[in-house]
Design an enzyme around this catalytic site. Structure first.
Site, mmCIF file in Angstrom:
data_model
loop_
_atom_site.group_PDB
_atom_site.id
_atom_site.type_symbol
_atom_site.label_atom_id
_atom_site.label_comp_id
_atom_site.label_asym_id
_atom_site.label_seq_id
_atom_site.Cartn_x
_atom_site.Cartn_y
_atom_site.Cartn_z
ATOM 1 N N LYS A 172 45.445 51.248 31.992
ATOM 2 C CA LYS A 172 45.098 49.876 31.561
ATOM 3 C C LYS A 172 43.773 49.443 32.194
ATOM 4 O O LYS A 172 42.792 50.163 32.049
ATOM 5 C CB LYS A 172 46.277 48.949 31.873
ATOM 6 C CG LYS A 172 47.517 49.331 31.050
ATOM 7 C CD LYS A 172 48.769 48.595 31.410
ATOM 8 C CE LYS A 172 49.482 49.231 32.559
ATOM 9 N NZ LYS A 172 50.895 48.871 32.678
ATOM 10 N N ASP A 208 57.996 49.609 34.817
ATOM 11 C CA ASP A 208 58.510 48.481 34.028
ATOM 12 C C ASP A 208 59.511 48.914 32.944
ATOM 13 O O ASP A 208 60.418 48.163 32.584
ATOM 14 C CB ASP A 208 57.370 47.656 33.408
ATOM 15 C CG ASP A 208 56.339 48.495 32.684
ATOM 16 O OD1 ASP A 208 56.466 49.739 32.669
ATOM 17 O OD2 ASP A 208 55.386 47.920 32.130
HETATM 18 C C1 BGC Z 1 51.693 53.064 32.263
HETATM 19 C C2 BGC Z 1 53.200 53.089 32.278
HETATM 20 C C3 BGC Z 1 53.741 51.729 31.917
HETATM 21 C C4 BGC Z 1 53.151 51.256 30.590
HETATM 22 C C5 BGC Z 1 53.629 49.877 30.197
HETATM 23 C C6 BGC Z 1 51.198 52.514 30.928
HETATM 24 O O1 BGC Z 1 49.813 52.381 30.929
HETATM 25 O O2 BGC Z 1 51.210 54.350 32.464
HETATM 26 O O3 BGC Z 1 53.663 53.491 33.542
HETATM 27 O O4 BGC Z 1 55.140 51.806 31.814
HETATM 28 O O5 BGC Z 1 51.752 51.224 30.679
HETATM 29 O O6 BGC Z 1 53.258 48.912 31.133
#
Ligand code: BGC
Length: 469
Positions: A172, A208
């Site tokens: 992200k 999450d």
């Molecule tokens: C992460 C995950 C997470 C998902 C939703 C992804 O970018 O790698 O670990 O569960 O985003 O937040």
């Protein structure tokens, strides 16, 4: 030009087979083995779900987006039509903003900030059981145990136990230095220690999706999948413990365990490159994390808007849209959000153009009625592709688990606000997992409440282990 966005039956079947085979390869990886699959299939070490006996006070930290949350939950269990259900008797929440420089800066500073927020929260909300001075008498002897804490950390981690999570990579909008390869729980514990005054025990670290599954099971015991469709995307599910090679320490006769798939990285080894369009390539090239998180870039809220913007820009350059004249705003990276896609899809469903026109005007574009139709069509195509891809994965899990009845707990802004996603997913999952009984259930705040419940489960397991030995 847009035909690559249509997934033919052959492509769908191919993705399905590859996803299944990546799952198997990921599960067959032992601790320390090299990654042969793009799916991490991480053992969360959570072998059971809430059983209705969780009670007491729990702290939860939730880090995953631009906001960081600290929560306090006081749980009690109460009979509900014959079964026990956890109820929250006290809930306190506080949000803290994480500025850009902290998300992209030095890891130690980020964790010091988390500890600072935790301290601010427990003093502001008068959570006395979380403070050292409250838990010890004048002679320094402890008369109360530390307050248990569940830490939702929504990034890929390698778990070595319930309270050890090694950061694999940031995703992200995070990219902090000196953190990848380090134990996130250790970093948090050290920061809490550095801050001083606090008496909390980090009992569990979780993703999450795991929080969503745990929280979902609390609402509906048939829940066996947790899925996030928000800024990022991922899912976890309940797997037979015997299938999971990566396991450190004793299994204690565990029969099942929650597996965090980390499907955002699906295809990072090139296995689904055949479905990549020129637009996906461009989105990837301009992203913060180039060449990684391939699957997430097709489906999640962080990228869905940018895919659309890239397509509109290209159509415009070809003279097929807006009379060939793009506005400055349209050419700006990330100027078209997933929220726009949801609003435009809302118009399409109702057969109107109100929101679509508002968005095009705000982007400084001059448009005709044909342009509106094209923009709506593009949003429909990319939304449909995202829904289909997510459904391929969820249907694969349903077939694999082969349960008589499964609830899929889902959370995330894209799922909540996109007006068509749920309907499309219901349709596609039914088609791809024929005969499998399931339902999609919104399980809000798994990353908060689920973390508190996970801390309670962790405490229960630890107590049981101590009684056994
Ligand atoms: C992460 C995950 C997470 C998902 C939703 C992804 O970018 O790698 O670990 O569960 O985003 O937040």
């Amino acid at each position: 030009m847009l035909s690559g966005l249509h997934l033919t039956t052959d492509i769908v079947r191919r993705i399905e087979r590859i996803f299944e085979s990546e799952i198997e390869k990921g599960l067959a990886r032992g601790s320390g083995d090299p990654h042969v699959s793009s799916l991490q299939m991480e053992n969360t070490y959570i072998p059971e779900l809430p059983n209705g006996t969780e009670q007491g006070q729990y702290l939860a930290l939730d880090l995953g987006g631009t906001n960081f949350r600290v929560l306090l939950l006081e749980l009690e269990h109460a009979p509900d039509g014959g079964r026990l259900q956890d109820i929250v008797v006290r809930e306190e929440v506080k949000h803290y903003h994480i500025p850009d420089e902290m998300r992209l800066g030095c890891g130690r500073e980020l964790f010091d900030y988390l500890a600072y927020c935790l301290h601010d929260f427990v003093t502001d909300k008068k959570v006395e059981g979380a403070l050292t001075e409250f838990n010890h008498n004048h002679d320094g002897d402890r008369h109360q145990s530390p307050l248990p804490l569940g830490f939702t950390f929504s990034f890929p981690m390698e778990h070595h136990s319930l309270d050890v999570g090694i950061l694999v990579s940031w995703t992200k909008s995070f990219k902090c230095s000196n953190t990848v390869g380090h134990d996130v729980v250790k970093m948090l514990r050290e920061a809490i220690e550095r801050h001083g005054d606090m008496d909390v025990e980090v009992e569990a670290i979780l993703n999450d999706t795991t929080g969503t599954l745990v929280q979902g099971a609390n609402l509906d015991p048939r829940t066996a999948i947790g899925c996030i469709l928000g800024t990022g995307s991922n899912a976890c599910y309940i797997e037979k413990a015997s299938k999971v090679k990566h396991w450190e320490g004793d299994r204690h006769g565990e029969k099942e365990v929650i597996i965090d798939i980390e499907w955002g990285a699906f295809g990072d080894n090139g296995v689904i490159d055949f479905m990549k369009t020129e637009f996906d390539r461009e989105v990837d090239n301009k992203s913060l994390l180039v060449n990684s998180f391939t699957f997430e870039k097709y489906i999640s809220g962080k990228y869905l808007g940018e895919i659309n913007r890239t397509i509109l820009e290209k159509l415009c350059r070809e003279g097929l849209l807006f009379g060939g004249k793009a506005s400055e705003k349209l050419l700006k990276h990330d100027s078209f959000s997933a929220h726009f896609v949801s609003l435009i899809e809302g118009d399409t469903i109702q057969g109107i153009t109100t929101e679509t026109e508002k968005i095009l005007k705000d982007l400084g574009l001059k448009y005709t009625s044909d342009d509106i139709k094209i923009v709506q069509h593009v949003c429909e195509l990319t939304s449909n592709r995202a829904a289909l891809l997510v459904s391929i994965c969820l249907a694969t899990l349903l077939r694999r688990m082969n349960r008589p009845d499964t609830t899929i707990a889902v959370d995330g802004s894209l799922y909540k606000f996109h007006p068509r996603l749920k309907t499309l997913m219901n349709k596609y999952i039914h088609l791809l997992a024929p005969g499998k009984k399931f339902r999609l259930m919104l399980a809000e705040d798994g990353s908060g409440k689920g973390a508190a419940l996970a801390a309670a489960i962790a405490k229960r397991l630890r107590r049981r282990l101590m009684n056994e030995t």
